[in-house]
Design an enzyme around this catalytic site. Structure first.
Site, mmCIF file in Angstrom:
data_model
loop_
_atom_site.group_PDB
_atom_site.id
_atom_site.type_symbol
_atom_site.label_atom_id
_atom_site.label_comp_id
_atom_site.label_asym_id
_atom_site.label_seq_id
_atom_site.Cartn_x
_atom_site.Cartn_y
_atom_site.Cartn_z
ATOM 1 C CG ASP A 1 42.795 23.452 37.119
ATOM 2 O OD1 ASP A 1 42.304 24.086 38.233
ATOM 3 O OD2 ASP A 1 42.388 23.566 36.003
ATOM 4 C CG ASP B 1 40.295 34.709 42.991
ATOM 5 O OD1 ASP B 1 40.618 35.851 43.441
ATOM 6 O OD2 ASP B 1 40.326 34.755 41.756
ATOM 7 C CE LYS C 1 44.446 33.583 43.412
ATOM 8 N NZ LYS C 1 44.276 33.777 41.853
#
Ligand code: IMP
Ligand code: MG
Length: 204
Positions: free
Chosen positions: A163, A107, A135
């Site tokens: 998750d 990320d 991302k």
């Protein structure tokens, strides 16, 4: 997971099982070619990378070993220091080894940047990164990621190891998680690391 539960949690399937399998095969082939004649050590970042790692390793034809690290972010997700805490360190000494870090998702890249510095200081023969997902446009550090499975939009995704508050890792695909209502970020939707999150999964 029941169909009803999945419908409530999954907004959209981003990458289906067949597409995941094909890309993992391709990555395995590429890595096998690049590491020909070298002993490879795969370092999986717990827990999300475990699923990807198990599938990828079986597509790698060069001799390889595995080890794991578990890390947790310090402080808030907005903390840009990139300082993380090691919850479980490697068992294997990586000095002079060819190390490939396997991550589920990148990320901001801060976790990875810390890992690279930490493992780099142990003098491996080589140190590269393979991430299943990256991302788009989110990276704050320029850590080079040699192997990327997929570039995805800036949405919160679950499944295939990823998750939300420790749940939904068992979905066979990568899916965008549903927020509370249309156009409205739910109170459970969080940004950044998952470790030690006090947040609960969405009510079902
Ligand atoms: P970074 O340090 O900002 O790159 O954060 C990477 C870590 O945050 C990943 O290893 C995941 O544990 C978590 N993470 C970031 N985005 C997502 C997501 O969309 N779904 C699930 N976990 C995520
Ligand atoms: Mg992770």
């Amino acid at each position: 997971m029941s169909q009803a539960e999945m419908k409530q949690v999954v907004e959209e399937i981003l990458i289906d099982e067949a597409t995941l399998r094909r890309r993992v095969e391709e990555l395995g082939e590429e890595i096998s070619g690049d590491y020909e004649g070298r002993d490879l050590l795969l370092v999986g970042v717990l827990k999300g990378a475990v699923f990807f790692m198990a599938d990828l390793m079986r597509q790698i034809s060069v001799a390889c070993e595995i080890d794991f690290m578990a890390i947790s972010s310090y402080g808030a997700a907005s903390d840009s220091s990139g300082v993380v805490r090691i919850l479980k360190d490697l068992d294997i000494n990586i000095k002079d080894r060819h190390v490939l870090i396997l991550e589920d998702i990148i990320d901001s890249g801060l976790t990875l940047s810390y890992l690279m510095r930490n493992l780099g200081a142990r003098e491996p023969a080589s140190l590269e990164v393979c991430a299943l997902l990256v991302k788009h446009g989110r990276r704050e550090t320029d850590v080079p990621v040699k192997y990327v499975g997929f570039e995805i939009p800036n949405r919160y995704v679950i499944g295939y190891g990823l998750d939300f508050a420790e749940r939904y890792r068992n979905l066979p695909h990568v899916a965008v998680m549903r927020t509370v209502g249309p156009g409205q970020a739910g109170p459970y939707l969080h940004q950044g690391g998952t470790c030690g999150s006090p947040l609960r999964p969405p009510p079902l």
